[in-house]
Design a protein around this motif. Structure first.
Motif, PDB file in Angstrom:
ATOM      1  N   ASP A 235       0.843  -1.213   0.000  1.00 33.12           N
ATOM      2  CA  ASP A 235       0.000   0.000   0.000  1.00 33.12           C
ATOM      3  C   ASP A 235       0.869   1.250   0.000  1.00 33.12           C
ATOM      4  OD1 ASP A 235      -2.164  -1.646   0.064  1.00 33.12           O
ATOM      5  OD2 ASP A 235      -2.571  -1.394   2.214  1.00 33.12           O
TER       6      ASP A 235
ATOM      7  N   GLY B 214      -1.690   0.308  -5.744  1.00 31.65           N
ATOM      8  CA  GLY B 214      -2.449  -0.066  -6.937  1.00 31.65           C
ATOM      9  C   GLY B 214      -1.999  -1.356  -7.590  1.00 31.65           C
TER      10      GLY B 214
ATOM     11  N   ASN C  66      -5.371  -5.202  -6.030  1.00 34.08           N
ATOM     12  CA  ASN C  66      -6.640  -4.576  -5.650  1.00 34.08           C
ATOM     13  C   ASN C  66      -6.921  -4.899  -4.177  1.00 34.08           C
ATOM     14  OD1 ASN C  66      -8.043  -7.085  -5.439  1.00 34.08           O
ATOM     15  ND2 ASN C  66      -8.298  -7.106  -7.673  1.00 34.08           N
ATOM     16  N   GLU C  67      -7.964  -4.297  -3.656  1.00 30.31           N
ATOM     17  CA  GLU C  67      -8.216  -4.398  -2.217  1.00 30.31           C
ATOM     18  C   GLU C  67      -8.429  -5.841  -1.762  1.00 30.31           C
ATOM     19  OE1 GLU C  67     -10.940  -1.308  -1.021  1.00 30.31           O
ATOM     20  OE2 GLU C  67     -11.210  -2.333   0.907  1.00 30.31           O
ATOM     21  N   GLU C  68      -9.157  -6.610  -2.566  1.00 30.06           N
ATOM     22  CA  GLU C  68      -9.427  -8.005  -2.193  1.00 30.06           C
ATOM     23  C   GLU C  68      -8.136  -8.824  -2.176  1.00 30.06           C
ATOM     24  OE1 GLU C  68     -11.215  -6.365  -4.533  1.00 30.06           O
ATOM     25  OE2 GLU C  68     -13.103  -6.153  -3.424  1.00 30.06           O
ATOM     26  N   GLU C  69      -7.277  -8.564  -3.165  1.00 31.63           N
ATOM     27  CA  GLU C  69      -6.006  -9.303  -3.224  1.00 31.63           C
ATOM     28  C   GLU C  69      -5.111  -8.938  -2.038  1.00 31.63           C
ATOM     29  OE1 GLU C  69      -5.498  -9.765  -8.072  1.00 31.63           O
ATOM     30  OE2 GLU C  69      -4.953  -7.883  -7.089  1.00 31.63           O
ATOM     31  N   SER C  70      -5.103  -7.645  -1.701  1.00 29.42           N
ATOM     32  CA  SER C  70      -4.300  -7.184  -0.577  1.00 29.42           C
ATOM     33  C   SER C  70      -4.790  -7.802   0.738  1.00 29.42           C
ATOM     34  CB  SER C  70      -4.370  -5.651  -0.517  1.00 29.42           C
ATOM     35  OG  SER C  70      -3.562  -5.172   0.507  1.00 29.42           O
TER      36      SER C  70
END
Ligand code: ZN
Ligand code: ZN
Length: 254
Positions: A156, A161, A164-168
């Motif tokens: 982050d 970028g 994506n948020e789900e992967e993170s």
């Protein structure tokens, strides 16, 4: 909300450019030579020096880690050819010195000593540990190279970028949940690689030049060292590339 199935292999592929080797210690129980790489046990102390003591309770500090820099699988350019990187830490239970003073939890606090020692001759000999209640010693006999990737909070911060948020979230959950064996972040004790941040990255700034310090080594709670940092926290050793005599040691919990 619908569950999004994340393919770990896809995350690995996205992070390929940031893959780093990490080195996981191979261990034998018990102490060995004073010059060995080890967790706890008897440290190399130059014969004209004393075992380091706590700046608060004055008791001999526990040896957490000693690395013999002449036998490391991955070296920093600013390391001496021979020498020992050592972390000493106060584990006196009734005083809990890491929270005692203005430097509480500081990577440079007086409740610890993190340093590189260059041998000047023979080591001071000890028949037994000067530490009040020494932790079980483990000798590092070798290293296993593994692939390591940045923790989600480091991504982050530095590579926004990329995931994506789900992967993170998936990356963080693998490292901290029940599927730790599936984690692509190395969460155990390790040399090099990427630090496993349980929260935001906490690289300290060098007290002398002000630059962000280099991460060197990670010590996980109750992995090889029989010690718990807070509630399953993870500890890190840092060193300044420009001022390599300056080292820091700190931990963060979840
Ligand atoms: Zn102390
Ligand atoms: Zn510096």
């Amino acid at each position: 909300m619908t569950e999004v199935a994340i393919d770990t292999a896809e995350v690995v592929a996205k992070l390929a450019a940031h893959k780093r080797p990490a080195f996981v210690p191979i261990i034998e129980s018990g102490d060995s030579l004073q010059s060995s790489s080890k967790f706890s046990g008897i440290a190399w102390i130059n014969s004209d020096e004393e075992w380091p003591t706590c700046g608060y309770c004055n008791k001999p500090l526990q040896l957490f880690l000693q690395l013999n820099l002449s036998e490391m699988p991955d070296r920093r350019s600013y390391w001496p050819a021979t020498g020992f990187l050592q972390v000493f830490y106060c584990t006196t239970e009734d005083t809990y010195c890491q929270e005692a003073g203005a430097d509480m939890f500081s990577p440079f606090g007086k409740f610890q000593r993190t340093r590189v020692v260059t041998p000047t001759g023979s080591s001071r000999a000890y028949e037994e540990s000067p530490v009040e209640i020494p932790l079980p010693s483990k000798t590092i006999t070798g290293w296993k190279e593994v692939a390591d990737y940045p923790a989600s909070s480091e991504l982050d911060l530095r590579f926004e970028g990329l995931l994506n948020e789900e992967e993170s979230t998936h990356l963080f959950d693998l490292a901290t949940g029940f599927d730790k064996d599936e984690s692509i972040n190395v969460i155990s004790d390790k040399l090099a690689g990427w630090p496993m941040w349980l929260q935001d990255p906490g690289y300290p700034d060098c007290p002398e030049c002000g630059e962000e310090m280099d991460y060197i080594f990670q010590i996980a709670s109750e992995d090889n060292l029989d010690y718990m940092f807070g509630d399953c926290g993870i500890a890190m050793i840092f060193q300044c590339k420009k001022d390599p005599h300056l080292l820091g040691f700190s931990w963060a919990g979840s």
